[in-house]
Design an enzyme around this catalytic site. Structure first.
Site, PDB file in Angstrom:
ATOM      1  N   CYS A   1       9.496   4.444  -7.294  1.00  0.00           N
ATOM      2  CA  CYS A   1       8.965   5.620  -7.959  1.00  0.00           C
ATOM      3  C   CYS A   1       7.693   5.131  -8.961  1.00  0.00           C
ATOM      4  CB  CYS A   1       9.441   7.008  -8.476  1.00  0.00           C
ATOM      5  SG  CYS A   1      10.928   6.767  -9.661  1.00  0.00           S
TER       6      CYS A   1
ATOM      7  N   HIS B   1      12.928   9.971 -12.385  1.00  0.00           N
ATOM      8  CA  HIS B   1      11.859  10.325 -11.689  1.00  0.00           C
ATOM      9  C   HIS B   1      10.913  10.216 -12.088  1.00  0.00           C
ATOM     10  CE1 HIS B   1      10.042  10.149  -7.673  1.00  0.00           C
ATOM     11  NE2 HIS B   1      10.464  11.125  -7.945  1.00  0.00           N
TER      12      HIS B   1
ATOM     13  N   ASP C   1       3.689  13.561  -4.738  1.00  0.00           N
ATOM     14  CA  ASP C   1       4.826  13.121  -5.543  1.00  0.00           C
ATOM     15  C   ASP C   1       4.925  11.816  -4.156  1.00  0.00           C
ATOM     16  OD1 ASP C   1       7.039  11.181  -5.793  1.00  0.00           O
ATOM     17  OD2 ASP C   1       8.529  12.877  -5.931  1.00  0.00           O
TER      18      ASP C   1
END
Length: 297
Positions: free
Chosen positions: A68, A107, A122
Protein backbone atom coordinates in the site's frame (compact mmCIF):
# COMPACT_ATOMS: atom_id res chain seq x y z
CA UNK A 1 9.23 10.68 -14.19
CA UNK A 2 6.41 11.57 -16.55
CA UNK A 3 2.71 10.86 -16.61
CA UNK A 4 2.72 9.35 -20.10
CA UNK A 5 5.16 6.66 -19.00
CA UNK A 6 2.87 5.88 -16.06
CA UNK A 7 -0.10 5.69 -18.46
CA UNK A 8 1.86 3.22 -20.56
CA UNK A 9 2.48 1.10 -17.48
CA UNK A 10 -1.23 0.88 -16.72
CA UNK A 11 -2.29 0.67 -20.39
CA UNK A 12 -4.35 3.84 -20.19
CA UNK A 13 -4.77 5.78 -23.44
CA UNK A 14 -8.01 7.71 -22.99
CA UNK A 15 -8.44 11.49 -22.64
CA UNK A 16 -7.42 12.97 -19.30
CA UNK A 17 -7.75 16.71 -19.71
CA UNK A 18 -10.37 17.07 -17.00
CA UNK A 19 -9.73 16.08 -13.39
CA UNK A 20 -13.25 14.69 -13.12
CA UNK A 21 -14.81 11.61 -11.55
CA UNK A 22 -15.12 9.69 -14.82
CA UNK A 23 -11.40 10.03 -15.52
CA UNK A 24 -10.54 9.12 -11.93
CA UNK A 25 -12.60 5.93 -12.18
CA UNK A 26 -10.94 4.93 -15.45
CA UNK A 27 -7.37 5.57 -14.23
CA UNK A 28 -8.03 3.76 -10.95
CA UNK A 29 -9.45 0.71 -12.74
CA UNK A 30 -6.41 0.50 -15.02
CA UNK A 31 -4.06 0.97 -12.04
CA UNK A 32 -5.42 -1.95 -9.98
CA UNK A 33 -5.58 -4.26 -13.01
CA UNK A 34 -1.98 -3.55 -14.04
CA UNK A 35 -0.07 -3.06 -10.78
CA UNK A 36 -0.07 -6.03 -8.37
CA UNK A 37 -0.34 -5.65 -4.63
CA UNK A 38 2.81 -7.50 -3.57
CA UNK A 39 5.52 -7.69 -0.91
CA UNK A 40 7.96 -9.89 -2.84
CA UNK A 41 10.90 -7.51 -2.40
CA UNK A 42 11.31 -8.38 1.27
CA UNK A 43 11.32 -12.08 0.32
CA UNK A 44 13.94 -11.49 -2.38
CA UNK A 45 16.45 -9.75 -0.12
CA UNK A 46 15.58 -6.30 -1.52
CA UNK A 47 15.06 -3.15 0.52
CA UNK A 48 11.88 -1.17 -0.08
CA UNK A 49 12.62 2.55 -0.25
CA UNK A 50 9.74 4.91 0.44
CA UNK A 51 10.62 7.72 -1.93
CA UNK A 52 8.85 8.57 -5.15
CA UNK A 53 11.76 8.05 -7.53
CA UNK A 54 12.49 4.57 -6.18
CA UNK A 55 8.81 3.60 -6.29
CA UNK A 56 8.44 4.98 -9.82
CA UNK A 57 11.47 3.07 -11.07
CA UNK A 58 10.30 -0.15 -9.44
CA UNK A 59 6.64 -0.09 -10.47
CA UNK A 60 6.64 1.86 -13.74
CA UNK A 61 10.00 0.99 -15.28
CA UNK A 62 10.67 -2.46 -13.83
CA UNK A 63 6.98 -3.40 -14.06
CA UNK A 64 6.76 -4.59 -10.48
CA UNK A 65 3.98 -4.10 -7.96
CA UNK A 66 4.12 -2.92 -4.39
CA UNK A 67 2.35 -2.81 -1.05
CA UNK A 68 0.00 0.00 0.00
CA UNK A 69 2.79 2.47 0.83
CA UNK A 70 4.20 2.15 -2.67
CA UNK A 71 1.24 1.74 -4.99
CA UNK A 72 -0.92 4.38 -3.30
CA UNK A 73 1.96 6.87 -3.17
CA UNK A 74 2.52 6.38 -6.90
CA UNK A 75 -1.19 6.92 -7.51
CA UNK A 76 -1.07 10.04 -5.32
CA UNK A 77 1.71 11.46 -7.51
CA UNK A 78 -0.18 10.64 -10.72
CA UNK A 79 -3.41 12.26 -9.52
CA UNK A 80 -1.52 15.37 -8.41
CA UNK A 81 0.10 15.57 -11.84
CA UNK A 82 -3.37 15.50 -13.40
CA UNK A 83 -4.61 18.34 -11.23
CA UNK A 84 -6.75 16.46 -8.74
CA UNK A 85 -7.38 17.78 -5.22
CA UNK A 86 -5.87 14.75 -3.46
CA UNK A 87 -4.37 14.16 -0.02
CA UNK A 88 -2.87 11.22 1.86
CA UNK A 89 -4.67 9.67 4.84
CA UNK A 90 -3.50 7.10 7.38
CA UNK A 91 -5.46 4.01 8.44
CA UNK A 92 -5.40 1.19 10.97
CA UNK A 93 -6.17 -2.22 9.46
CA UNK A 94 -8.44 -4.73 11.17
CA UNK A 95 -6.99 -8.07 12.27
CA UNK A 96 -9.73 -10.75 12.33
CA UNK A 97 -7.56 -13.09 14.41
CA UNK A 98 -7.14 -10.46 17.11
CA UNK A 99 -10.62 -9.03 16.55
CA UNK A 100 -9.13 -5.57 16.84
CA UNK A 101 -7.76 -2.71 14.78
CA UNK A 102 -4.02 -2.13 14.73
CA UNK A 103 -2.94 0.15 17.55
CA UNK A 104 -0.59 2.09 15.27
CA UNK A 105 -1.26 3.55 11.82
CA UNK A 106 -0.29 0.87 9.29
CA UNK A 107 -2.11 1.72 6.06
CA UNK A 108 -2.07 4.55 3.55
CA UNK A 109 -5.07 5.66 1.49
CA UNK A 110 -6.11 8.71 -0.50
CA UNK A 111 -8.93 11.24 -0.36
CA UNK A 112 -9.90 13.01 -3.57
CA UNK A 113 -12.29 15.98 -3.64
CA UNK A 114 -14.23 16.57 -6.87
CA UNK A 115 -16.80 19.39 -7.13
CA UNK A 116 -17.15 19.49 -3.37
CA UNK A 117 -17.64 15.72 -2.96
CA UNK A 118 -15.04 13.59 -1.17
CA UNK A 119 -14.02 10.14 -2.44
CA UNK A 120 -11.76 7.51 -0.91
CA UNK A 121 -9.30 5.98 -3.36
CA UNK A 122 -7.26 2.98 -2.19
CA UNK A 123 -5.28 0.81 -4.61
CA UNK A 124 -3.27 -0.89 -1.90
CA UNK A 125 -5.35 -3.36 0.03
CA UNK A 126 -5.31 -6.26 -2.40
CA UNK A 127 -7.13 -9.58 -2.23
CA UNK A 128 -10.91 -9.82 -2.05
CA UNK A 129 -11.24 -6.55 -0.13
CA UNK A 130 -9.84 -4.29 -2.85
CA UNK A 131 -12.30 -1.64 -4.03
CA UNK A 132 -12.69 -1.43 -7.80
CA UNK A 133 -13.90 2.17 -7.97
CA UNK A 134 -13.48 5.30 -5.84
CA UNK A 135 -16.00 5.31 -3.01
CA UNK A 136 -18.01 8.36 -1.99
CA UNK A 137 -17.22 9.34 1.58
CA UNK A 138 -20.71 9.01 3.05
CA UNK A 139 -21.50 7.35 6.37
CA UNK A 140 -23.89 4.39 6.43
CA UNK A 141 -24.55 4.19 2.68
CA UNK A 142 -24.19 0.83 0.90
CA UNK A 143 -22.02 1.21 -2.21
CA UNK A 144 -22.27 -1.92 -4.39
CA UNK A 145 -19.38 -2.78 -6.70
CA UNK A 146 -18.40 -5.94 -8.58
CA UNK A 147 -16.34 -7.29 -5.61
CA UNK A 148 -19.27 -6.73 -3.23
CA UNK A 149 -21.03 -4.12 -1.13
CA UNK A 150 -18.73 -1.61 0.61
CA UNK A 151 -19.69 1.01 3.17
CA UNK A 152 -18.22 3.63 5.47
CA UNK A 153 -19.48 4.27 8.99
CA UNK A 154 -18.41 7.44 10.79
CA UNK A 155 -18.26 7.68 14.56
CA UNK A 156 -16.99 10.79 16.32
CA UNK A 157 -14.52 11.70 13.59
CA UNK A 158 -13.27 8.15 12.93
CA UNK A 159 -14.32 6.44 9.71
CA UNK A 160 -14.73 2.66 9.54
CA UNK A 161 -14.47 0.86 6.20
CA UNK A 162 -16.22 -2.49 5.80
CA UNK A 163 -17.58 -4.94 3.26
CA UNK A 164 -20.53 -7.33 3.24
CA UNK A 165 -19.21 -10.90 3.01
CA UNK A 166 -20.16 -13.09 0.06
CA UNK A 167 -20.35 -16.83 -0.45
CA UNK A 168 -17.31 -18.57 -1.93
CA UNK A 169 -17.61 -21.83 -3.86
CA UNK A 170 -14.33 -23.81 -3.78
CA UNK A 171 -14.77 -26.96 -5.93
CA UNK A 172 -11.38 -28.45 -5.01
CA UNK A 173 -12.29 -28.72 -1.33
CA UNK A 174 -15.29 -30.98 -1.74
CA UNK A 175 -17.18 -33.09 -4.24
CA UNK A 176 -20.24 -31.17 -3.13
CA UNK A 177 -20.44 -27.38 -3.04
CA UNK A 178 -18.37 -25.90 -0.23
CA UNK A 179 -18.98 -22.37 0.94
CA UNK A 180 -16.97 -19.90 2.97
CA UNK A 181 -17.80 -16.36 4.07
CA UNK A 182 -21.46 -17.35 4.25
CA UNK A 183 -23.57 -14.29 5.06
CA UNK A 184 -25.55 -14.47 8.25
CA UNK A 185 -24.64 -13.57 11.77
CA UNK A 186 -21.51 -11.46 11.64
CA UNK A 187 -21.60 -11.07 7.86
CA UNK A 188 -19.76 -7.73 7.88
CA UNK A 189 -16.01 -7.84 7.28
CA UNK A 190 -14.21 -4.94 8.93
CA UNK A 191 -11.30 -3.74 6.78
CA UNK A 192 -9.73 -0.66 8.38
CA UNK A 193 -10.46 2.63 10.10
CA UNK A 194 -9.06 6.09 9.40
CA UNK A 195 -9.44 9.78 10.15
CA UNK A 196 -9.46 12.70 7.73
CA UNK A 197 -6.25 14.20 9.12
CA UNK A 198 -3.98 14.89 6.13
CA UNK A 199 -0.70 12.96 6.20
CA UNK A 200 2.68 13.28 4.54
CA UNK A 201 4.64 10.35 3.14
CA UNK A 202 7.30 10.96 5.80
CA UNK A 203 4.71 9.97 8.42
CA UNK A 204 5.06 6.41 7.08
CA UNK A 205 8.85 6.10 6.91
CA UNK A 206 9.10 4.42 10.30
CA UNK A 207 6.28 2.04 9.37
CA UNK A 208 8.02 1.18 6.09
CA UNK A 209 11.16 0.18 7.99
CA UNK A 210 9.28 -1.66 10.72
CA UNK A 211 7.26 -3.83 8.33
CA UNK A 212 10.44 -5.02 6.64
CA UNK A 213 12.24 -6.08 9.82
CA UNK A 214 9.54 -7.08 12.32
CA UNK A 215 9.09 -10.88 12.36
CA UNK A 216 5.58 -10.58 13.83
CA UNK A 217 3.71 -8.84 11.01
CA UNK A 218 1.89 -10.83 8.34
CA UNK A 219 3.96 -9.32 5.53
CA UNK A 220 7.03 -11.07 6.91
CA UNK A 221 5.15 -14.32 7.48
CA UNK A 222 3.70 -14.53 3.99
CA UNK A 223 4.99 -13.74 0.52
CA UNK A 224 2.05 -12.12 -1.25
CA UNK A 225 1.13 -11.10 -4.75
CA UNK A 226 -2.40 -10.28 -5.92
CA UNK A 227 -3.86 -8.60 -8.97
CA UNK A 228 -7.40 -7.55 -9.83
CA UNK A 229 -8.64 -8.89 -13.17
CA UNK A 230 -11.61 -8.02 -15.36
CA UNK A 231 -13.60 -10.84 -13.72
CA UNK A 232 -12.18 -11.10 -10.21
CA UNK A 233 -8.69 -11.54 -8.85
CA UNK A 234 -5.66 -13.78 -8.81
CA UNK A 235 -3.38 -14.14 -5.82
CA UNK A 236 -0.24 -15.99 -4.81
CA UNK A 237 0.43 -16.58 -1.11
CA UNK A 238 3.56 -18.66 -0.58
CA UNK A 239 3.01 -21.60 -2.93
CA UNK A 240 -0.80 -21.26 -3.02
CA UNK A 241 -2.37 -19.76 -6.14
CA UNK A 242 -5.94 -18.51 -5.74
CA UNK A 243 -8.08 -17.52 -8.72
CA UNK A 244 -11.43 -15.92 -7.97
CA UNK A 245 -14.28 -15.07 -10.31
CA UNK A 246 -16.77 -12.63 -8.83
CA UNK A 247 -20.51 -13.26 -9.19
CA UNK A 248 -20.08 -16.80 -10.50
CA UNK A 249 -23.75 -17.11 -9.55
CA UNK A 250 -26.00 -14.80 -7.56
CA UNK A 251 -24.09 -13.44 -4.55
CA UNK A 252 -21.43 -16.16 -4.88
CA UNK A 253 -17.80 -16.12 -6.03
CA UNK A 254 -16.07 -19.07 -7.69
CA UNK A 255 -12.66 -19.85 -6.20
CA UNK A 256 -9.99 -22.19 -7.56
CA UNK A 257 -6.99 -22.98 -5.33
CA UNK A 258 -3.80 -24.62 -6.65
CA UNK A 259 -0.59 -25.54 -4.83
CA UNK A 260 2.49 -24.78 -6.91
CA UNK A 261 5.96 -26.28 -6.87
CA UNK A 262 9.08 -24.13 -6.51
CA UNK A 263 9.71 -24.61 -10.22
CA UNK A 264 6.26 -23.27 -11.13
CA UNK A 265 6.50 -20.07 -9.06
CA UNK A 266 8.69 -18.08 -11.46
CA UNK A 267 6.58 -18.99 -14.50
CA UNK A 268 3.35 -18.20 -12.64
CA UNK A 269 4.61 -14.77 -11.61
CA UNK A 270 5.48 -13.99 -15.23
CA UNK A 271 2.37 -15.47 -16.85
CA UNK A 272 -0.24 -14.37 -14.31
CA UNK A 273 1.21 -11.14 -12.89
CA UNK A 274 3.69 -10.01 -15.57
CA UNK A 275 6.42 -9.92 -12.91
CA UNK A 276 10.03 -10.90 -13.56
CA UNK A 277 12.11 -10.75 -10.38
CA UNK A 278 15.75 -9.69 -10.43
CA UNK A 279 16.56 -11.77 -7.33
CA UNK A 280 15.43 -15.21 -6.28
CA UNK A 281 12.17 -15.38 -4.36
CA UNK A 282 12.11 -17.33 -1.11
CA UNK A 283 8.38 -18.02 -0.71
CA UNK A 284 6.92 -17.94 2.79
CA UNK A 285 3.59 -19.05 4.20
CA UNK A 286 3.83 -19.58 7.94
CA UNK A 287 1.65 -22.41 9.20
CA UNK A 288 -1.25 -21.59 11.42
CA UNK A 289 -2.27 -18.68 9.20
CA UNK A 290 -4.91 -18.77 6.44
CA UNK A 291 -3.34 -20.47 3.39
CA UNK A 292 -4.96 -18.52 0.60
CA UNK A 293 -5.83 -15.02 -0.45
CA UNK A 294 -9.53 -15.44 0.23
CA UNK A 295 -8.92 -15.67 3.96
CA UNK A 296 -5.78 -13.56 4.16
CA UNK A 297 -7.22 -10.14 4.84
Amino acid sequence: MNIQEYFGRISYNKPHKDADLQTLKAIFQHHIQAIPFENLSMHCGETIELDLQSIYNKIVRKKRGGWCLETNYLLFWALQELGYDVCILGGNSYDPAERAYAAEMNHILLKVVIQGNSYIVDAGFGGAYQMWQPLRLISGKDQPQVPGIFRFVEDNGTWYFEKVKRKHYIPEQSETPYFTDTPGLGNIRKIHRFTLEPRHINDFQELNTYLQVSPDNILRKKSLCSLQTTEGLIGLVGWTLTEMKYNYTEDMDLVHITTLTDEELEKTLKDKFNIVLENKLVPVNVRGLPPNLVDKI
